[in-house]
Motif scaffolding. Structure first.
Motif, mmCIF file in Angstrom:
data_model
loop_
_atom_site.group_PDB
_atom_site.id
_atom_site.type_symbol
_atom_site.label_atom_id
_atom_site.label_comp_id
_atom_site.label_asym_id
_atom_site.label_seq_id
_atom_site.Cartn_x
_atom_site.Cartn_y
_atom_site.Cartn_z
ATOM 1 N N SER A 79 47.028 42.722 42.429
ATOM 2 C CA SER A 79 47.993 43.791 42.692
ATOM 3 C C SER A 79 47.241 45.102 42.510
ATOM 4 O O SER A 79 46.035 45.101 42.294
ATOM 5 C CB SER A 79 49.172 43.686 41.714
ATOM 6 N N GLU A 80 47.942 46.215 42.557
ATOM 7 C CA GLU A 80 47.285 47.514 42.381
ATOM 8 C C GLU A 80 46.609 47.627 41.016
ATOM 9 O O GLU A 80 45.607 48.298 40.877
ATOM 10 C CB GLU A 80 48.289 48.655 42.546
ATOM 11 N N GLU A 81 47.164 46.963 40.007
ATOM 12 C CA GLU A 81 46.650 47.099 38.646
ATOM 13 C C GLU A 81 45.744 45.964 38.195
ATOM 14 O O GLU A 81 45.052 46.099 37.196
ATOM 15 C CB GLU A 81 47.809 47.195 37.631
ATOM 16 N N LEU A 82 45.773 44.829 38.875
ATOM 17 C CA LEU A 82 45.094 43.640 38.374
ATOM 18 C C LEU A 82 43.941 43.177 39.261
ATOM 19 O O LEU A 82 44.102 43.020 40.470
ATOM 20 C CB LEU A 82 46.096 42.483 38.245
ATOM 21 N N LEU A 83 42.790 42.953 38.638
ATOM 22 C CA LEU A 83 41.604 42.443 39.324
ATOM 23 C C LEU A 83 41.460 40.944 39.110
ATOM 24 O O LEU A 83 41.842 40.421 38.063
ATOM 25 C CB LEU A 83 40.337 43.072 38.746
ATOM 26 N N THR A 110 36.403 41.160 28.932
ATOM 27 C CA THR A 110 36.324 42.211 27.920
ATOM 28 C C THR A 110 35.457 43.373 28.394
ATOM 29 O O THR A 110 35.824 44.540 28.241
ATOM 30 C CB THR A 110 35.773 41.631 26.599
ATOM 31 N N ALA A 111 34.307 43.072 28.987
ATOM 32 C CA ALA A 111 33.384 44.120 29.439
ATOM 33 C C ALA A 111 33.992 44.953 30.566
ATOM 34 O O ALA A 111 33.939 46.191 30.524
ATOM 35 C CB ALA A 111 32.058 43.507 29.882
ATOM 36 N N THR A 116 35.959 49.949 32.437
ATOM 37 C CA THR A 116 36.652 50.555 33.577
ATOM 38 C C THR A 116 38.102 50.941 33.286
ATOM 39 O O THR A 116 38.678 51.727 34.035
ATOM 40 C CB THR A 116 36.662 49.601 34.787
ATOM 41 N N GLY A 117 38.703 50.335 32.266
ATOM 42 C CA GLY A 117 40.115 50.573 32.010
ATOM 43 C C GLY A 117 41.014 49.790 32.955
ATOM 44 O O GLY A 117 42.234 49.854 32.870
ATOM 45 N N GLN A 118 40.416 49.020 33.850
ATOM 46 C CA GLN A 118 41.161 48.215 34.822
ATOM 47 C C GLN A 118 41.490 46.867 34.193
ATOM 48 O O GLN A 118 40.650 46.270 33.538
ATOM 49 C CB GLN A 118 40.300 48.016 36.071
ATOM 50 N N GLN A 119 42.715 46.382 34.369
ATOM 51 C CA GLN A 119 43.108 45.090 33.820
ATOM 52 C C GLN A 119 42.563 43.955 34.676
ATOM 53 O O GLN A 119 42.613 44.024 35.904
ATOM 54 C CB GLN A 119 44.622 44.959 33.743
ATOM 55 N N VAL A 120 42.063 42.916 34.019
ATOM 56 C CA VAL A 120 41.551 41.736 34.713
ATOM 57 C C VAL A 120 42.581 40.619 34.580
ATOM 58 O O VAL A 120 42.909 40.195 33.479
ATOM 59 C CB VAL A 120 40.189 41.298 34.141
ATOM 60 N N PHE A 121 43.095 40.172 35.709
ATOM 61 C CA PHE A 121 44.081 39.096 35.753
ATOM 62 C C PHE A 121 43.417 37.758 35.475
ATOM 63 O O PHE A 121 43.929 36.946 34.708
ATOM 64 C CB PHE A 121 44.771 39.078 37.117
ATOM 65 N N ALA A 122 42.243 37.530 36.115
ATOM 66 C CA ALA A 122 41.563 36.245 35.960
ATOM 67 C C ALA A 122 40.070 36.409 36.222
ATOM 68 O O ALA A 122 39.663 37.229 37.034
ATOM 69 C CB ALA A 122 42.137 35.207 36.927
#
Length: 140
Positions: A79-83, A110-111, A116-122
Motif C-alpha cells: 500500500s502507500e505505507e507498506l513495503l 529493522t534496518a 527510512t521511516g518506511q514500514q515493512v509489511f514483509a
C-alpha cells in the motif's frame, strides 16, 4: 503485491515518506535503489548468508548495467505505507536454514524501517542455493 517495482531503474518509482513532525518542510523521497542497498548491506552481515543471488532477469539486467547491490532484491509496495522486500539468497552449508532466514528477515526489516521511516509489511526470503565450504562464487 500491487504496484511492485523492480529496482533496476526500468520502473523504479520513488517512495514518499512524509514529515511526521508536521513541520511543513515538505516531502522526502527515497528511491527503491536506496532501500535495496540497505537490504543488501544488512543481509550480507547476517552470519550464514553467503550471497544474494539474482534471477535470470537479474543476469540479463546485469548486461545492461544493473548494479550488483540490486541483485537478488526486489522492492514492492503493499500500500502507500507498506513495503514488501523479496530477497533471493545463497546460504552457507550446514546452517539452520529457518533460523538464518528469520534472522535475515528481522535484520532487514529493522534496518529499512530504522533508516527510512518506511514500514515493512514483509521480508520474503527465497533460498536459491547452498554454498559448500571451499566452493568459490562463479561469475557469469
Amino acid at each position: 503485491m500491487d504496484n511492485q517495482a523492480d529496482i533496476d531503474g526500468v520502473d523504479a518509482k520513488d517512495l514518499v515518506v512524509t514529515e511526521t513532525s508536521g513541520s511543513g518542510y515538505g516531502q522526502i523521497s527515497i528511491n527503491n535503489n536506496v532501500i535495496a542497498i540497505i537490504a543488501h548491506e544488512t543481509a550480507k552481515k547476517v552470519p550464514g548468508v553467503a550471497e544474494l543471488q539474482g534471477s535470470l532477469a537479474d543476469g540479463i539486467a546485469g548486461m545492461i548495467g544493473k548494479k550488483p547491490k540490486d541483485k537478488g532484491i526486489r522492492i514492492g509496495k503493499e500500500s502507500e505505507e507498506l513495503l514488501t522486500i523479496d530477497l533471493t539468497v545463497v546460504l552457507e552449508f550446514g546452517v539452520n536454514i529457518p533460523e538464518i532466514c528469520v534472522q535475515l528477515q528481522s535484520a532487514v526489516k529493522t534496518a529499512v524501517e530504522g533508516m527510512t521511516g518506511q514500514q515493512v509489511f514483509a521480508v520474503n526470503v527465497v533460498v536459491q542455493g547452498i554454498r559448500c565450504p571451499g566452493e568459490k562464487k562463479i561469475e557469469g
